[in-house]
Scaffold this active site. Sequence first.
Site, short mmCIF file in Angstrom:
data_model
loop_
_atom_site.label_atom_id
_atom_site.label_comp_id
_atom_site.label_asym_id
_atom_site.label_seq_id
_atom_site.Cartn_x
_atom_site.Cartn_y
_atom_site.Cartn_z
N GLU A 1 51.66 -15.27 -13.71
CA GLU A 1 51.22 -16.49 -13.00
C GLU A 1 51.25 -17.71 -13.95
O GLU A 1 50.97 -17.57 -15.15
CB GLU A 1 49.77 -16.27 -12.53
CG GLU A 1 49.18 -17.41 -11.73
CD GLU A 1 47.71 -17.17 -11.33
OE1 GLU A 1 47.03 -16.29 -11.92
OE2 GLU A 1 47.23 -17.88 -10.43
N LYS B 1 50.04 -19.82 -3.70
CA LYS B 1 48.79 -19.04 -3.70
C LYS B 1 47.87 -19.48 -2.56
O LYS B 1 47.54 -20.67 -2.43
CB LYS B 1 48.09 -19.25 -5.04
CG LYS B 1 46.91 -18.36 -5.34
CD LYS B 1 46.45 -18.59 -6.78
CE LYS B 1 45.41 -17.60 -7.23
NZ LYS B 1 45.07 -17.80 -8.66
N CYS C 1 47.48 -13.24 -8.09
CA CYS C 1 46.19 -12.99 -8.75
C CYS C 1 45.02 -12.80 -7.77
O CYS C 1 44.92 -11.78 -7.12
CB CYS C 1 45.95 -14.14 -9.75
SG CYS C 1 44.92 -13.63 -11.14
#
Length: 263
Positions: free
Chosen positions: A44, A113, A147
Amino acid sequence: MKLKTAVIQMDIAFGKPELNYTYVERKIREVTSHGNLDIIVLPELWTTGYDLTRLDDIADNGAETSKGLLSKLAKEFRVNIIGGSVAKKTEKGITNTMLVFDRDGEVQKEYSKAHLFRLMDEEKYLKEGNEDGLFLVDGEQCAGVICYDIRFPEWIRTHMIKDTKVLFVVAEWPKPRIDHWKTLLMSRAIENQCYVVACNRIGSDPNNEFGGKSMIIGPWGEIMAEGAEEETVLFGELEFEEVKKVRKTIPIFSDRRTELYKL
Ligand SMILES: NC(=O)CCC(=O)C(=O)O
């Protein structure tokens, strides 16, 4: 079909995109020199790290520089690249965006995200994405998330009901919660009977120490490869027939009772 996959577990130079571009290019040239690879995975925010207060200066405009580099490498080595995520500057704000390339160097997917992580101040500097993370790799259905997204099983499941065989996870997951990381990845693999290919970073920034432990997990929940807390490349072969076998043995997708699930 078996896809040979390499997960690049690396440190990230805080707020220094140029150093990170140079490092990633060197690393991709290095891993591809070991023989035929099908997929490469990066972590990331690998261009900037979590240098969020400086993103106005260092985020990648339209992700163009990152795309240029990864597209060139994907094409040169005829390899699919799950290019971690980068801070992408857009007209509406800055997003934490995964970039996926096919073997021709074409962008297959940009996924931003969906769940921003408040404990690391993401919501103050980033805009969340609203689209799914589905894409094809060599014609097979895969998905990618970033994540904190893995703490939302319902989000992952919306991707998995499309007969998705591999979940790619790119992360900067801190060391104090590394047990959560491992348990969540194992759970996502077992409950969805899919491969989970997860790339975390190592090293530290002014606010966090990161835990490594990148993983490749099979559809039966078996750990195929696991990183320590140092720079490393994990290798694993993804075999889509294995996913089919597990789903046939315990048919959780057809056993679901969606009429009972009130979310
Ligand atoms: N970069 C992130 O989204 C970190 C997520 C995390 O640390 C967690 O515990 O969740």
